[in-house]
Each structure stands twice: as C-alpha cells, then as structure tokens.
Design an enzyme around this catalytic site. Structure first.
Site, PDB file in Angstrom:
ATOM      1  N   LYS A 125      39.481 -24.009 -33.746  1.00 29.25           N
ATOM      2  CA  LYS A 125      39.580 -24.690 -32.446  1.00 29.25           C
ATOM      3  C   LYS A 125      38.664 -25.894 -32.470  1.00 29.25           C
ATOM      4  CE  LYS A 125      41.663 -24.170 -28.460  1.00 29.25           C
ATOM      5  NZ  LYS A 125      42.930 -23.485 -28.152  1.00 29.25           N
ATOM      6  N   ASP A 165      45.508 -28.732 -26.321  1.00 25.78           N
ATOM      7  CA  ASP A 165      44.961 -27.718 -25.417  1.00 25.78           C
ATOM      8  C   ASP A 165      44.665 -28.502 -24.127  1.00 25.78           C
ATOM      9  OD1 ASP A 165      43.868 -24.716 -25.563  1.00 25.78           O
ATOM     10  OD2 ASP A 165      42.405 -25.828 -24.420  1.00 25.78           O
TER      11      ASP A 165
HETATM   12  P1  NDP Z   1      46.555 -28.995 -19.365  1.00 25.10           P
HETATM   13  O1  NDP Z   1      45.458 -29.956 -19.591  1.00 25.10           O
HETATM   14  O2  NDP Z   1      47.956 -29.441 -19.546  1.00 25.10           O
HETATM   15  O3  NDP Z   1      46.452 -28.364 -17.903  1.00 25.10           O
HETATM   16  C1  NDP Z   1      45.311 -27.719 -17.479  1.00 25.10           C
HETATM   17  C2  NDP Z   1      45.486 -27.320 -16.033  1.00 25.10           C
HETATM   18  O4  NDP Z   1      44.409 -26.476 -15.647  1.00 25.10           O
HETATM   19  C3  NDP Z   1      45.449 -28.513 -15.096  1.00 25.10           C
HETATM   20  O5  NDP Z   1      46.212 -28.231 -13.955  1.00 25.10           O
HETATM   21  C4  NDP Z   1      43.964 -28.587 -14.759  1.00 25.10           C
HETATM   22  O6  NDP Z   1      43.684 -29.232 -13.527  1.00 25.10           O
HETATM   23  C5  NDP Z   1      43.603 -27.119 -14.659  1.00 25.10           C
HETATM   24  N1  NDP Z   1      42.191 -26.913 -14.958  1.00 25.10           N
HETATM   25  C6  NDP Z   1      41.527 -27.247 -16.077  1.00 25.10           C
HETATM   26  N2  NDP Z   1      40.240 -26.915 -15.974  1.00 25.10           N
HETATM   27  C7  NDP Z   1      40.088 -26.372 -14.761  1.00 25.10           C
HETATM   28  C8  NDP Z   1      38.984 -25.846 -14.076  1.00 25.10           C
HETATM   29  N3  NDP Z   1      37.769 -25.814 -14.625  1.00 25.10           N
HETATM   30  N4  NDP Z   1      39.196 -25.347 -12.826  1.00 25.10           N
HETATM   31  C9  NDP Z   1      40.416 -25.387 -12.277  1.00 25.10           C
HETATM   32  N5  NDP Z   1      41.509 -25.884 -12.894  1.00 25.10           N
HETATM   33  C10 NDP Z   1      41.336 -26.367 -14.114  1.00 25.10           C
HETATM   34  O7  NDP Z   1      46.230 -27.747 -20.322  1.00 25.10           O
HETATM   35  P2  NDP Z   1      47.208 -26.606 -20.835  1.00 25.10           P
HETATM   36  O8  NDP Z   1      48.223 -26.285 -19.802  1.00 25.10           O
HETATM   37  O9  NDP Z   1      47.647 -26.955 -22.190  1.00 25.10           O
HETATM   38  O10 NDP Z   1      46.180 -25.382 -20.986  1.00 25.10           O
HETATM   39  C11 NDP Z   1      45.929 -24.463 -19.921  1.00 25.10           C
HETATM   40  C12 NDP Z   1      45.335 -23.189 -20.491  1.00 25.10           C
HETATM   41  O11 NDP Z   1      46.252 -22.606 -21.418  1.00 25.10           O
HETATM   42  C13 NDP Z   1      44.025 -23.350 -21.271  1.00 25.10           C
HETATM   43  O12 NDP Z   1      43.238 -22.199 -21.074  1.00 25.10           O
HETATM   44  C14 NDP Z   1      44.490 -23.410 -22.711  1.00 25.10           C
HETATM   45  O13 NDP Z   1      43.461 -23.009 -23.593  1.00 25.10           O
HETATM   46  C15 NDP Z   1      45.614 -22.401 -22.670  1.00 25.10           C
HETATM   47  N6  NDP Z   1      46.620 -22.500 -23.722  1.00 25.10           N
HETATM   48  C16 NDP Z   1      47.294 -23.663 -23.956  1.00 25.10           C
HETATM   49  C17 NDP Z   1      48.282 -23.704 -24.921  1.00 25.10           C
HETATM   50  C18 NDP Z   1      49.110 -24.917 -25.167  1.00 25.10           C
HETATM   51  O14 NDP Z   1      50.022 -24.833 -25.986  1.00 25.10           O
HETATM   52  N7  NDP Z   1      48.877 -26.027 -24.496  1.00 25.10           N
HETATM   53  C19 NDP Z   1      48.572 -22.529 -25.754  1.00 25.10           C
HETATM   54  C20 NDP Z   1      47.851 -21.330 -25.380  1.00 25.10           C
HETATM   55  C21 NDP Z   1      46.904 -21.358 -24.413  1.00 25.10           C
HETATM   56  P3  NDP Z   1      43.271 -30.782 -13.522  1.00 25.10           P
HETATM   57  O15 NDP Z   1      44.512 -31.533 -13.838  1.00 25.10           O
HETATM   58  O16 NDP Z   1      42.759 -31.015 -12.154  1.00 25.10           O
HETATM   59  O17 NDP Z   1      42.218 -30.938 -14.565  1.00 25.10           O
HETATM   60  O1  2IT Z   2      45.209 -21.816 -27.342  1.00 23.20           O
HETATM   61  C1  2IT Z   2      46.185 -22.076 -28.051  1.00 23.20           C
HETATM   62  O2  2IT Z   2      46.807 -21.211 -28.662  1.00 23.20           O
HETATM   63  C2  2IT Z   2      46.623 -23.470 -28.138  1.00 23.20           C
HETATM   64  N1  2IT Z   2      46.040 -24.327 -27.471  1.00 23.20           N
HETATM   65  C3  2IT Z   2      47.747 -23.867 -29.047  1.00 23.20           C
HETATM   66  C4  2IT Z   2      47.258 -24.000 -30.455  1.00 23.20           C
HETATM   67  C5  2IT Z   2      48.258 -24.537 -31.448  1.00 23.20           C
HETATM   68  O3  2IT Z   2      47.835 -24.739 -32.585  1.00 23.20           O
HETATM   69  O4  2IT Z   2      49.426 -24.759 -31.114  1.00 23.20           O
END
Ligand code: NDP
Ligand code: 2IT
Length: 444
Positions: A125, A165
């Site tokens: 990561k 992420d």
């Molecule tokens: P994005 O940046 O696309 O979206 C994040 C969302 O969460 C936004 O709505 C953001 O709000 C909100 N957010 C972030 N930090 C906070 C906080 N401290 N308090 C409240 N809201 C918050 O990220 P992703 O959708 O990609 O990721 C979301 C989660 O999913 C993370 O935990 C990530 O690790 C996990 N994840 C992502 C994957 C992926 O493929 N993208 C895969 C597996 C897990 P704002 O816009 O206001 O910042």
């Molecule tokens: O938390 C996660 O699994 C991710 N942000 C996606 C990682 C990846 O390599 O696609």
C-alpha cells in the site's frame, strides 16, 4: 501469554504511535488463534513475527510547485508488505490524514485480502498526505509527476503494482502512468485502474462496489433472502460507494442515504444516482448540492448521524473507523440485518463486537471489498496477455470470485470452530495460503 498475545505485545512495543496499525494487527491476529493452535510449526518459524513486519517500507519527499509559484513538500509512502504469493499489490491513497500507521494497516489488510481473491498477488500500500481537494488540474498533475519521479524505481509489473484508493482515481492514475512511462520507457501493467485507452480493464471502475453487493446478495441468498425491497444506507460518495449504490439499486434495493466528509443526504424515496454521479464524478462538488437538485430531500452537517437512519443493510464505503460502538448499537436498535464493509476497516473493534453479539451478519472489508483488487489482478492478466476481455466477461469473473470468497470464509470459520464469525473466517482463509508460501520459502 499465548503466542498471539506475545506477538501483539511486540507489535505495540515496536510501533508505539501507530494506532490504526495496532488495531488491524489486533483484529487479524486474534482471528488467527485457532490456526496457530493447530500449527505449532508456525511459532517455531516465527511466522507471525515475520508476517507483521513489512518486507520494506519506503518514505520519500514529494516537492511540488503550486499555481502561484509557492513550493510545497509532501511525504510519500510505499509499504511493500508481503510478496510470498505474488508481486506487491495495493492502492495509493492521497489524503491529508495519511501517515505510516495508516499505510501499514492498509498494507497488512491487503496481504490477506489479496490472498482471498485466489489470484497471485502479494500485499502492499502507499500514498501521500497530499490533499487533492481545491487543487487545479495542473497542481494535481505536477504532484503526481513528482510522486512518481521517486516511486518508479521501487515498482514494476512483476515487482509492485499500485492502483487507486481514496483521492486516487482514473485521473491520478493517468498522470502517474504517464510519468512512469516517460522515465522507464516501458508500456506495461505497472499500475491498475488505468484508462481503457491505455491498457485498463472494463469493469475495474465498478468492481469494488459491485463486488461488495455481489457478496451481500450471496450472504442473503444463503439465508433465503435477497436485496429486493431492502432499505440500504451507504456511507461515502466516492468510487466504491457510487458503484455499490448502482448495483444495489439494480437488484431492487432502496438506498436512502449517502455522505461525503462534510455531511449526509437523506432521500426517503431512494437516491437518484445520476444526480450523485453528476455532482461527484463530473463536477467534483459537495454532496449537499443534492438537496437543491432533488425535491423533498434532507442534508445534515456531519457524518455520524447517518447511522441513526433505520435500514436493513449498512454499507460503510468511505474510510476507517466510521462505525464505532455507539453507531453500531444505533444500527442494531433499528434492526440492521447485514453489514458489508466496502471501505477498509470502517468498523472499530467495539463496533464489530457489538454486531457479532447481536447476531448481525458482518462481512469484513478484506473479503467484502476484495472485488477491486481482484479485478486489478484481472487487469494485470489482460496486460500480460496483451488482450482485452468484454465487460460481461470481467463482471462474470468478479461475481464468481466474490461468491467464492464468501464461501471460503464461511467454511474456514466453521472448520476452525468459529461458525458465522466471518472476521475470523476471512483472516484464516486468507492467511493459510500466505503461511504455506512463507513456510515453503524458508526463513526470509
Ligand atoms: P474516493 O476518494 O473515491 O471516495 C472516498 C469517499 O469517502 C468520499 O466520499 C470522501 O468524502 C469520503 N471520505 C474520505 N475520508 C473521509 C473521512 N475522513 N470522513 C468522512 N468521509 C470521508 O475513495 P474510494 O471510494 O476509492 O475508497 C473508499 C474506501 O474504500 C476506502 O476505505 C478505500 O480504502 C476502500 N477501498 C477502495 C477500493 C478501490 O478500488 N477504490 C478497493 C477496496 C477498498 P470527500 O469527497 O468529502 O473527501
Ligand atoms: O484497498 C484496496 O483493495 C484498493 N484500494 C484496491 C487495490 C488495487 O490494487 O486494486
């Protein structure tokens, strides 16, 4: 003190200021107790001591110049945690809260998640404390270029393959890839989540959210139920949240609330996702805009209140520790039946304990959100083969991976005497393959 307690004491002693890393290690190691009892050879080989120590952690300076000529310095990270079963694989997070503890907790989780996918990917990561909010396109591009100017020497399609992420989506991956290609002069699958015109995979954008809902649907199916007619609350409004809502709605669920980091919207008729996509994906705006575009809806400042909304299914899809013991108890009181973690570690240890005590079906992050990284591995496979699969083909593989993970963790929980405890089940099922590979490799 048993072996697990001793290793946890050591983790706390060696990483005293790393609360998130300690939290993840505590959850994982406690789940592995039945495994080490059955495998005393793991203790003799100091397997857990090695498992909780990253193979390599890189920290670096990321200097960049803003549009006014002011110089800024951010901190960059890449933690290459475990390569026993494949090249390091895991996302990059750009958020002001990022520090070594957060990257290490995410990396540790990623090892087991990636193992659960059944595909050959190790765990890593990275990220930066850079805040992409209120930055111009030029500033985002220059930051990404500076970040990659150091990172490139540590990664490669067979070494370490980053992805997105929080704060890193298609736009940032494009700039990172452009700079990597310029420096190394190779067009490879070194990053995933790439655009479709330069080697990306169909369905990668949708994969984490869709995968989460596929697992929830399978858990319901095994209990003679489905998402049809269920009321759902989804936190976040980023990549994972948006595509979780899309798939849940297509399966007949009514999603009534979402949030961003400022506050939450409540739409009792069911959220209009096209409006959310316009605000979040196109305009990069704030979710409170929704109430001025859709009549009869509410906006509330602050995030926690979202968990007081009655629902059958809760899908936390924003960030770590969104649901604490109090929020979990509010959900339980209102009759929540199933919680699927789209974000990484969105539930505190107290929250998990409350759900388990109340008999709520709890699908932990490393299983429930594995669809994103699984589809990244499918993107790597397509890159290596220099071909592309259709959306339907990738989506079909994604669905079967999610169903398989559900049954693997369910079976592992039962086999190790903790039936229905999917937190332990996911940790065990993910760990066994990594442990087997580490044992085969000798003391390394
Ligand atoms: P994005 O940046 O696309 O979206 C994040 C969302 O969460 C936004 O709505 C953001 O709000 C909100 N957010 C972030 N930090 C906070 C906080 N401290 N308090 C409240 N809201 C918050 O990220 P992703 O959708 O990609 O990721 C979301 C989660 O999913 C993370 O935990 C990530 O690790 C996990 N994840 C992502 C994957 C992926 O493929 N993208 C895969 C597996 C897990 P704002 O816009 O206001 O910042
Ligand atoms: O938390 C996660 O699994 C991710 N942000 C996606 C990682 C990846 O390599 O696609």
């Amino acid at each position: 003190m048993d072996y697990i307690e001793r290793v946890l004491e050591e983790v706390k002693r060696k990483n005293p200021n790393e609360a998130e890393f300690q939290q993840a290690a505590t959850e994982i190691l406690n789940g592995l107790r039945p495994v080490v009892e059955r495998h005393p050879e793991y203790e003799s080989a100091a397997l857990l001591e090695r498992f909780v120590e990253p193979e390599r952690a890189i920290m670096f300076r990321v200097p960049w110049v803003d549009d006014n000529g002011k110089v800024h310095v951010n901190r960059g990270f890449r933690v290459q945690f475990n390569s026993a079963i494949g090249p390091y694989k895991g996302g990059l997070r750009f958020h002001p809260s990022v520090n070594l503890s957060i990257i290490k907790f995410l990396g540790l989780e990623q090892i087991l998640k990636n193992s659960l996918t059944g595909l050959p990917i190790g765990g890593g990561k990275g990220g930066s404390d850079f805040d992409p909010k209120n930055k111009s396109e030029g500033e985002i591009m220059r930051f990404c270029q500076s970040f990659m100017t150091e990172l490139y020497r540590h990664i490669g399609q067979d070494t370490d393959v980053p992805a997105g992420d929080i704060g890193v989506g298609g736009r940032e991956i494009g700039y990172l890839f452009g700079q990597y290609k310029r420096i190394v002069d190779e067009h490879t699958g070194v990053l995933t989540g790439r655009g479709l015109s330069y080697g990306g995979s169909l369905a990668r954008k949708e994969a984490t959210g869709y995968g989460l809902v596929y697992m929830v649907e399978e858990a319901l199916r095994c209990r003679g139920e489905s998402l049809q007619g269920k009321t759902v609350v989804v936190s976040g409004s980023g990549n994972v949240a948006i595509y979780a809502v899309e798939k849940a709605q297509s399966l007949g669920a009514k999603v009534v609330a979402m949030y961003d980091s400022n506050g939450y919207i409540y739409d009792k008729k069911g959220i209009d996702l096209a409006v959310i996509k316009q605000i979040k994906e196109v305009e990069r705006g704030r979710i409170k805009e929704y109430v001025s575009r859709v009549k009869g809806t509410e906006y509330h400042e602050g995030c926690n209140g979202i968990w007081n909304i009655p629902c059958d299914v809760a899908l936390p899809c924003a960030t770590q520790n969104e649901i604490d013991g109090e929020s979990a108890n509010a959900l339980i009181k209102n009759g929540v039946k199933i919680v699927g973690e789209g974000a990484n570690m969105p539930t505190t240890l107290e929250g998990i304990a409350a759900f388990q005590k109340a008999g709520v079906v709890f699908l932990p992050a490393k299983a429930a959100n594995a669809g994103g990284v699984a589809t990244s591995a499918l993107e790597m496979a397509q890159s290596s083969a220099r071909l592309f699969w259709t959306f339907e083909e990738v989506d079909r593989k994604l669905k079967s991976i999610m169903v398989n993970i559900y049954h693997a963790m369910d079976a592992a929980a039962e086999e190790y005497g903790v039936k229905g405890n999917y937190v332990s089940g996911a940790n065990i099922a993910g760990f066994l393959k990594v442990a087997d590979a580490m044992m085969a490799h000798g003391i390394v």
